[in-house]
Each structure stands twice: as structure tokens, then as C-alpha cells.
Design a protein around this motif. Structure first.
Motif, PDB file in Angstrom:
ATOM      1  N   LYS A 556       0.831  -1.200   0.000  1.00 21.23           N
ATOM      2  CA  LYS A 556       0.000   0.000   0.000  1.00 21.23           C
ATOM      3  C   LYS A 556       0.865   1.250   0.000  1.00 21.23           C
ATOM      4  CE  LYS A 556      -3.827   2.198   2.372  1.00 21.23           C
ATOM      5  NZ  LYS A 556      -4.744   2.177   3.521  1.00 21.23           N
ATOM      6  N   SER A 699      -1.480  -3.914  -8.466  1.00 20.15           N
ATOM      7  CA  SER A 699      -2.450  -2.823  -8.423  1.00 20.15           C
ATOM      8  C   SER A 699      -2.575  -2.252  -9.818  1.00 20.15           C
ATOM      9  CB  SER A 699      -2.021  -1.743  -7.428  1.00 20.15           C
ATOM     10  OG  SER A 699      -0.809  -1.137  -7.862  1.00 20.15           O
ATOM     11  N   THR A 710      -6.569  -2.970  -6.258  1.00 17.50           N
ATOM     12  CA  THR A 710      -5.501  -3.748  -5.635  1.00 17.50           C
ATOM     13  C   THR A 710      -5.902  -5.204  -5.608  1.00 17.50           C
ATOM     14  OG1 THR A 710      -4.916  -1.873  -4.249  1.00 17.50           O
ATOM     15  CG2 THR A 710      -4.090  -4.014  -3.575  1.00 17.50           C
TER      16      THR A 710
END
Length: 716
Positions: A556, A699, A710
Motif C-alpha cells: 500500500k 495494483s 488492488t
């Protein structure tokens, strides 16, 4: 002057309140049975005293009278010309009063007085009775009191005649007893005397016959022989039969110890029968006299009681419940009436008094009460007399049925003689029979002696057999003892084997329990090992989950960094292009550094879109595939900020500067760029930016919509 109301009317009517309807007439049936007199049917005696203008025993009418006239009281003999008057108000006739005028049909009068029937004597013989008569009443109806008088007084005449000995001449009101039905008590005595004469004949001649019999039986009799013997047997036979008859005639009546007359059981029974009948007639006459003295003898008197009760009800519920009002004018005075609370002109038993037809119920009630009086005063005593008389005659019947004379012998003299001969022969036979019996007895004695010897021998044999059985029994007992000992030994061995088996079972059971304990321990250890493994697996899963969470956080962060870099690149390109599409910018744009801008090391994630006919230009060579071409020619980007009209004097002059070469931007479609974290980023054919990460996740960023997608390492 008679009283308006009899003071005992209510009492006389209430006497039979609980009595049932009189149906059967025991009195009339018994009198007819004892005397033969045809007592009339009680249900029909009032048929000739029933008026169509009233009812049974009376005629009547209802007159409407003015209230201005003098009104008399209701009651018995209150108004001349009527036997009974009842005044009452009709609610539908406001200015008048109703007068019910009643006349008794068939009554006997003396001047203005009515004479009710009564015996006028304390004895039955001295009683005064009426024969009845026929007459035509005021309405021309044919009437008669004869059937009623015959019912009331005919039984008295018949019973008195019976006490006199015969009902042959019994008559009342021209009705007598038929010859076939008459009862003659004198016949009881005549018949009894006949039985007495017969008994005297048998009794007297039995003595004569006995004397003759004795004479022929003496040894010195002058007549002897077979014929004389036959004649003597005949005399004896007749004498014995006569004695039997006399014995029967002299029996005592079984009906009681009453004093009787007569010399035989039959004449005495007949004498008792006559006495019972006379006593019954006397009791019935006493009952009749009691009835004749009562208040229920004359039905006209009973009718008066019923009318008294009705008139008093009218006084209390009709007249007394009415108000009278007088209205006076200059010329006349009028009187009217009006009902009070509780007023009624409808009697609870007879109905509306204004309806003449309802008054017939008054006569019906009077007849009913009179009939109840007959049942009470005559019916009940008659029923008792009938019951007693039946019992007496049942007993008298036994005196005849149980005392029928029977001869001792019904055979003839020759038969008697023959019987005697047969008796002598029988005696000879009996003698021979006795000798035979004696011989047979001797034979029986010998047989008995032989039986005794046989019995003794049999007993000896039985004794030997008994001894043999004793020895056999002893031997069998010894065998049983040996068998029992062997069985005891076998049982002992079996018990030892059973005990050994039980011990072996206990040891096996103990061993099995030890095995179960060992297996249970092993199972517990295996269970514990499984739980430890499960705990280690849970810890490993937790560590893997933690590591995956860390990888996701790193991914992330990388994605956020890539997004930030893409945004910075887009911003830098926008700044580098300056006012390329701004119509207010200067006419010449410097694109000399565009090559350096487009060929920076970080990959470009923004599409310049299509420059085909920007701002509506018609003749331009497009830049539609700017991201996929190595060399982009911008020579035709003339009139970039124009309005499409080439000859317009207001158009911005075309840009003539060379934009250089855009070749190799982003390294071409499908050629990925490595990221510092070990992943890669590339531009797809759709214009999306696709990033792959070392843990297998990825992603995808769509610059047109701004959506970032994602994907986890497991594809989710």
C-alpha cells in the motif's frame, strides 16, 4: 232469603284440588255386578241437562244494562226470575254494565226457593229420593233429569232389594233388573240344604249297610258261598264310599271361623257367601247415605259453589277495580266507568266473561267436582268392598274345589270278588316266593362263605405283594441314595469348575481394565500432542497473517508512492506544456524541452489524450497515439487555438516551432519499469498503470476514472 254466597263454597271446592280426573266408575260397576241393576254411565247422565245457551246444568244470557239504573249485587237468588246473577264490567262498554242471568236446568223449587236434593233421613230406608222428570225449558229445549236420578238413587233401591233376599223386583224410575241378571240370595240357602240332604242320606244309609255287611260276615250266616261273598263285598264297597262322602261333607270351611248354618262344608260355605254379600250391600248403602248427606250429592248445589267462586272473583278483580264517574248537564246525568290497576274481565280458567261460549266451562267444572265427590264418597268404599269380597269368594271357592267327594273304590262287586281270588293266588305265589327266597338265601350264604375264603386268600396274596413292594421300595431307595450321592459329587465338581471360571473371569476382567487404562493414557497423550500441534499451527497462522499484513502495508505504501509520483509527473507535464491550449497565451510556444520531459526515467502514467481536431479544427494531423509512437510529428498542429477558419484575421498565427522527437516515451507499451522495491510498473494498452509487487500482489490505476484496484497474492 238465601245468602248471596255459601260461606263454605271455597272450602267445598278446595277439597278436591289434588284429586285426579275421575275416569273409572268402580261404584256403578260393583252395584251392577252385585244386584244386576243397570246403573247409567256417569259420563252421559248430563247429556239431557246440557243447554246450548249455557252449559251443563244451566242456561244463561248476558244483558247490557245502563249504569243509571239500580244495579243489584251478584249472587244466588238475588234477582227474581233468575237463579244466579253475576254483574261485571266490560272495558269496551264505558256507559253500561253486564248482567249474566243464570237459571239452573232441572232444579226443584218451592216458591222462589231452590230445594237441593237431600235424603232428609238418617237411615237409608227412610231417605227421600227423586225419580226425575222430563221438561221443556225456556228456550224450547227438551230436558230430562231421569238419567241423573237413576244414577243417584237407583243403586240404593237395588241394594235394599238385595238385602231383602232378591233383586228380582228392584226398580227405580221405571227401570228394573232383567230376569237374566237378577241376584237371589235365597238360592244360597236352598242350594246348601240340598247338600245337607245328600249328606244325611249317605250318613243314614252307611249305618244300614254296615249292619248288613256284619251279618253276612258271621260264621252262622244262612247264606254262604261264592255268591254271598260277592254280595258282601258289594255292601262293603258301597258303605266305604258313603263314609268317604260323609267325611268330605263334614269338612270345616277354610274361609274362617264365622258363625254359619248348614250341615256340610258346602252349605256352610254358601251361608258365608250370603253373609259376605249382605255385609257388602250394607257397607255400600252406608257409603251412599254419607254421600247423600254431603255437599256433593246434588250437582246443582255443586254448580252454586262454582258460581259463588266465580262471582267473588268478579267482585274482587272486576267490579272493585273499576271507577265510576258521573257527568251532569242541564238536561241529563250520565255515568261511565274506567278500569283501575289490576282490573280484569278475563278469568284465568274460564276466559273472557263477555263471551257466552266460555261460560260452558263453568258447568263442566261443576260436573267434574261432582264426579270427584262420587269417586271420593262412593268409589273408594266400593273399591274396598270389592277387594274384600273378592278375597272372601276366593277362599269360598277353595271350600268347593278342595272338597270334591271321591269314592274309595270305583270297581264292581264281581271285580272285587275277582280281586279277592287274585289276592289268594297272590298269597300262594308269595308263599312259594318265600320258599324260593329261603333257598336263594342258603345259596347266598354258601356264596358268602366262598367269598370269605377267596377274600382271605386274596389278602394273603396282597400281603406277599406288599412285602415284595417294600423290598423293591427299599432297593429303589438305596439306588436313589447312590444316585443322589453321585449327583452331589457332580454338583461339587461343577461348583469348583464354576468358581475357577469365575476367578479366571475376574483375572481377565482385571487385565482388560489395565489394557483400557493403558489405551486411555495413550489416547490422552495423543490428544495432548494433537492439541500442541493445533496450537503450533494456530501460532504459525498468526505469524503468516502478521507477515501478510506487513506485506500489504508495504504494498500500500508503494502504491501510494507510485500514485504520488504519477501525480507529480502529471503536474510537471502540465506545467511544462504551459498554455499550449490557452488562447490567451503568446503566439509562439517553446517546446524545446519536451523531449527531456517525456523521456525522464520514471515512467509516465498520464495519457495526453487525443489532439485530433483540437478545439474543433478541421484539417490537422492528429496526436491520437502519442503514447504509442516513437516519432510524433507536430508539423500539422497549425491553428491550434484557432476557431477553424483559416482566413480569419483574428486567428493566432500558426506555431512553426519544432517539438522535437517524442519517441521512446515510457519505453513503449508493454515494456515494464523496475521499481526500487523489486516490483515493476508498466502502461497497458488501455492506458492504465499496472504495478506488480514482490509478494505476488498487484495494483491497477485508471487515470480516466481515478480508480485504484488492488489484488492480493491469492488473487482476491
Amino acid at each position: 232469603m238465601a245468602d248471596r254466597y255459601d260461606p263454605k263454597s271455597g272450602e267445598n271446592l278446595d277439597k278436591f284440588d289434588n284429586a285426579g280426573d275421575p275416569s273409572s266408575d268402580t261404584w256403578a260397576a260393583l252395584v251392577t255386578h252385585l244386584t244386576g241393576y243397570p246403573v247409567p254411565d256417569r259420563n252421559t247422565v248430563f247429556d239431557t241437562l246440557k243447554s246450548d245457551h249455557g252449559g251443563k246444568l244451566f242456561r244463561m244470557d248476558i244483558k247490557e244494562r245502563s249504569l243509571s239504573l239500580l244495579v243489584k249485587d251478584s249472587g244466588f237468588l238475588t234477582n227474581k226470575g233468575e237463579d244466579y246473577d253475576i254483574w261485571f264490567f266490560n272495558s269496551g262498554k264505558k256507559r253500561s254494565i253486564m248482567q249474566a242471568r243464570i237459571v239452573f236446568e232441572g232444579r226443584v223449587t218451592a216458591g222462589d226457593e231452590i230445594i237441593f236434593a237431600a235424603p232428609g233421613s238418617d237411615t237409608v230406608e227412610g231417605a227421600q229420593v227423586r225419580d226425575g222428570n222430563e221438561f221443556t225449558d225456556y228456550n224450547k229445549d227438551k230436558m230430562s233429569t231421569i238419567p241423573l236420578s237413576r244414577y243417584m238413587n237407583g243403586p240404593r233401591a237395588a241394594l235394599l232389594a238385595l238385602l231383602g233376599g232378591s233383586t228380582k223386583d228392584a226398580r227405580f224410575s221405571n227401570v228394573g233388573v232383567a230376569d237374566t241378571d237378577m241376584v237371589d240370595l235365597n238360592s244360597f240357602g236352598t242350594t246348601g240344604e240340598s247338600f245337607d240332604f245328600a249328606a244325611k242320606f249317605f250318613r243314614d244309609h252307611a249305618t244300614v249297610l254296615k249292619d248288613w255287611e256284619d251279618r253276612f260276615s258271621r260264621d252262622d250266616a244262612s247264606w254262604k258261598g261264592e255268591a254271598a261273598e260277592v254280595f258282601r263285598s258289594l255292601l262293603k264297597k258301597i258303605r266305604e264310599n258313603y263314609d268317604s262322602y260323609v267325611e268330605t261333607f263334614d269338612s270345616k270351611p277354610g274361609s274362617g271361623d264365622e258363625t254359619t248354618t248348614g250341615g256340610t262344608v258346602y252349605s256352610r260355605a254358601l251361608s258365608l257367601g250370603r253373609t259376605y254379600l249382605e255385609d257388602s250391600a250394607t257397607k255400600l248403602l252406608d257409603a251412599w247415605l254419607t254421600w247423600a248427606k254431603s255437599s256433593y250429592y246434588d250437582p246443582h248445589q255443586v254448580l252454586r259453589y262454582v258460581l259463588d267462586d266465580l262471582a267473588q272473583w268478579v267482585d274482587a278483580n272486576n267490579v272493585a277495580k273499576t271507577d265510576l264517574t258521573s257527568h251532569t248537564t242541564n238536561y241529563y246525568t250520565s255515568v261511565s266507568h274506567s278500569p283501575q290497576a289490576g282490573y280484569s274481565q278475563v278469568h284465568p280458567e274460564y276466559g273472557d266473561l263477555t263471551d257466552v261460549a266460555n261460560w260452558a266451562k263453568v258447568g263442566d267444572k261443576a260436573v267434574k267436582i261432582w264426579s270427584q265427590g262420587v269417586s271420593e264418597y262412593l268409589g273408594k268404599p266400593a273399591a274396598q268392598v270389592q277387594s274384600d269380597l273378592n278375597n272372601h269368594f276366593l277362599d269360598l271357592g277353595k271350600d268347593f274345589s278342595e272338597n270334591v267327594p271321591k269314592p274309595k273304590s270305583t270297581s264292581t262287586a264281581s271285580e272285587e270278588y275277582q280281586e279277592k281270588k287274585e289276592e289268594e293266588q297272590q298269597e300262594e305265589l308269595d308263599k312259594q316266593h318265600d320258599e324260593d327266597l329261603k333257598y336263594q338265601q342258603q345259596l347266598r350264604d354258601e356264596q358268602n362263605q366262598q367269598r370269605e375264603e377267596d377274600k382271605k386268600y386274596q389278602e394273603e396274596l396282597r400281603e406277599e405283594q406288599r412285602q415284595q413292594r417294600e423290598e423293591d421300595k427299599k432297593y429303589q431307595d438305596e439306588l436313589r441314595a447312590e444316585q443322589k450321592a453321585e449327583q452331589e459329587e457332580a454338583k461339587k465338581q461343577a461348583d469348583e469348575l464354576r468358581e475357577e471360571q469365575n476367578r479366571q473371569r475376574e483375572e481377565d476382567k482385571k487385565y482388560q481394565e489395565e489394557l483400557r487404562d493403558e489405551q486411555k493414557g495413550e489416547q490422552d497423550e495423543a490428544k495432548k500432542l494433537q492439541e500442541d500441534l493445533r496450537e503450533e499451527q494456530n501460532q504459525q497462522r498468526d505469524e503468516d497473517r502478521k507477515y501478510q499484513d506487513e506485506l500489504r502495508d508495504e504494498q500500500k505504501a508503494e502504491q501510494d508512492e507510485a500514485k504520488r509520483e504519477a501525480e507529480e509527473q502529471a503536474k510537471a507535464m502540465e506545467e511544462s506544456l504551459g498554455g499550449l491550449n490557452d488562447p490567451n497565451s503568446a503566439g509562439d510556444q517553446d517546446l524545446s524541452d519536451i523531449d527531456d520531459l517525456l523521456n525522464q526515467n520514471p515512467p509516465t502514467t498520464e495519457s495526453l489524450g487525443s489532439l485530433d481536431t483540437p478545439n474543433g479544427l478541421n484539417d490537422t494531423n492528429g496526436l491520437s497515439d502519442a503514447n504509442g509512437l516513437n516519432d510524433v510529428n507536430l508539423n500539422d498542429v497549425d491553428d491550434v487555438n484557432g476557431d477553424g477558419r483559416r482566413d480569419s484575421t483574428s486567428d493566432v498565427p500558426p506555431i512553426t516551432q519544432s517539438l522535437g522527437n517524442l519517441g521512446g516515451i515510457n519505453g513503449g507499451i508493454g515494456d515494464p519499469r523496475r521499481s526500487p522495491t523489486g516490483g515493476s510498473t508498466q502502461l497497458t494498452g488501455d492506458g492504465d498503470v499496472l504495478s506488480d509487487f514482490p509478494d505476488g500482489s498487484s495494483s491497477s490505476f485508471d487515470p480516466d476514472s481515478g480508480v485504484l484496484t488492488t489484488t492480493a497474492p491469492d488473487g482476491t
